[in-house]
Scaffold this motif. Structure first.
Motif, short mmCIF file in Angstrom:
data_model
loop_
_atom_site.label_atom_id
_atom_site.label_comp_id
_atom_site.label_asym_id
_atom_site.label_seq_id
_atom_site.Cartn_x
_atom_site.Cartn_y
_atom_site.Cartn_z
N LEU A 1 0.87 -1.17 0.00
CA LEU A 1 0.00 0.00 0.00
C LEU A 1 0.90 1.22 0.00
O LEU A 1 1.64 1.46 0.95
CB LEU A 1 -0.91 0.01 1.22
CG LEU A 1 -2.06 -1.02 1.24
CD1 LEU A 1 -1.54 -2.41 1.52
CD2 LEU A 1 -3.10 -0.64 2.30
N GLY A 2 0.87 2.00 -1.06
CA GLY A 2 1.73 3.16 -1.17
C GLY A 2 2.82 2.95 -2.19
O GLY A 2 2.75 2.01 -3.00
N PRO A 3 3.83 3.85 -2.21
CA PRO A 3 4.10 4.82 -1.15
C PRO A 3 3.12 5.99 -1.12
O PRO A 3 2.58 6.38 -2.14
CB PRO A 3 5.52 5.30 -1.49
CG PRO A 3 5.68 5.04 -2.94
CD PRO A 3 4.86 3.84 -3.25
N VAL A 4 2.93 6.50 0.10
CA VAL A 4 2.06 7.65 0.37
C VAL A 4 2.92 8.75 0.97
O VAL A 4 3.75 8.49 1.85
CB VAL A 4 0.93 7.26 1.34
CG1 VAL A 4 0.12 8.49 1.74
CG2 VAL A 4 0.02 6.20 0.72
N HIS A 5 2.72 9.97 0.51
CA HIS A 5 3.43 11.12 1.07
C HIS A 5 2.51 11.87 2.02
O HIS A 5 1.32 12.04 1.73
CB HIS A 5 3.88 12.07 -0.04
CG HIS A 5 4.54 13.31 0.47
ND1 HIS A 5 5.83 13.33 0.96
CD2 HIS A 5 4.06 14.58 0.61
CE1 HIS A 5 6.14 14.55 1.35
NE2 HIS A 5 5.09 15.33 1.16
N PHE A 6 3.03 12.28 3.16
CA PHE A 6 2.24 13.12 4.06
C PHE A 6 3.17 13.94 4.93
O PHE A 6 4.39 13.78 4.92
CB PHE A 6 1.30 12.27 4.93
CG PHE A 6 1.98 11.45 6.00
CD1 PHE A 6 2.06 11.89 7.31
CD2 PHE A 6 2.52 10.20 5.69
CE1 PHE A 6 2.67 11.13 8.29
CE2 PHE A 6 3.13 9.43 6.66
CZ PHE A 6 3.20 9.89 7.96
N GLY A 7 2.57 14.86 5.69
CA GLY A 7 3.35 15.71 6.58
C GLY A 7 2.52 16.16 7.75
O GLY A 7 1.33 15.85 7.86
#
Length: 282
Positions: A107-113
């Motif tokens: 699942l992903g990759p997912v970017h967040f902050g």
């Protein structure tokens, strides 16, 4: 073929129902906590962290329901506690490709902050790329994922890395399961590390000098931890964290834990959102 982009345990996620109350509880056992963070809207979660030299603990709560946090909400419907462990990755995209090469669908990759209140004033941002092993690949009932830190200086903030209990690093993540051998073999296969039998269970290193995973059955676990310490712990899954401290007496005083065994002080799970927190000499 070895996993080149998985570098050992990065942090442990303790999922809680009341985020602010949990932070106060963990402060009460001697951990310094970061200011509360709020993740990107598509994640819908918030957190507090307690930082060590190379790894850390994360208290995570759901603020807004989203598709991304449904597994966390499903976990919280059953209990609080250690929901998952993250591994450090130096390249989330490459790490996800390594899983695909092994026939897994990451699942992903997912970017967040998330915004970070800086000690000297002002606000920075912590940024990450993450990918997850498939949800059904959860050795001993614990989910695993990998985290690439893009802004290390806004996560490892020196002012919050000194703890009243002397905590220095995560030494072990302990998992209670009916079949420790099978769960250890599953973890070993997923992260390409060896599973070895110990006198009381099974061990899988997470990589490098980072924390070990230990797998126990109920009988062995009861021998390790008195009933007063096991109060409030789940009957299966990741249930205990062993923290290396530079001063066991300081840890005992700051945490109010119970001394037992050889050089171990443990805080009952009932005081730490379902997690047994044990301190051992660094």
């Amino acid at each position: 073929m070895p996993l080149k982009h998985i570098l050992g345990a990065d942090h442990v996620v303790v999922t809680v129902r009341d985020l602010d109350a949990a932070a106060k509880a963990w402060e009460g056992i001697g951990f310094s906590m970061s200011p509360r963070g709020t993740h990107s809207p598509h994640l819908g979660t918030g957190n507090y962290t307690t930082m060590f030299a190379d790894d850390y603990l994360e208290l995570l709560g759901v603020l807004t329901e989203t598709d991304q946090n449904k597994p966390t909400r499903d976990f919280l419907a059953r209990r609080e506690g250690i929901e998952r462990t993250a591994f450090t990755t130096d390249d989330a995209a490459a790490g996800a490709e390594e899983l695909k090469a092994r026939g897994l669908v990451p699942l992903g990759p997912v970017h967040f902050g998330r915004p970070v209140d800086l000690p000297g004033g002002g606000t920075g941002e912590a940024k990450f790329n993450v990918f997850r092993w498939p949800l059904d690949q959860n050795p001993g009932g614990m989910r695993i994922f990998a985290c690439q830190h893009l802004t290390r200086d806004t996560v490892w903030i020196p002012e919050i890395m000194t703890h009243a209990n002397g905590a220095r690093r995560i030494a072990r993540i302990e998992i209670l399961t009916a079949d420790p051998k099978a769960a250890a073999a599953k973890m070993a296969g997923l992260i390409d590390e060896p599973a070895t039998e110990t006198p009381d269970g099974w061990r899988v290193p997470s990589g490098g000098k980072r924390a070990d995973f230990r797998f126990y059955d109920a009988k062995t676990f009861a021998a390790l931890y008195p009933a007063a310490i096991r109060e409030g712990a789940a009957s299966e899954g990741a249930v205990a964290l062993v923290i290396a401290t530079d001063d066991l007496a300081k840890a005992a005083k700051a945490s109010g834990g119970i001394a037992h065994g050889e050089e171990t002080v443990s805080v009952p799970a009932s005081r730490a959102n379902g997690v047994i927190v044990s301190f051992v000499p660094h």
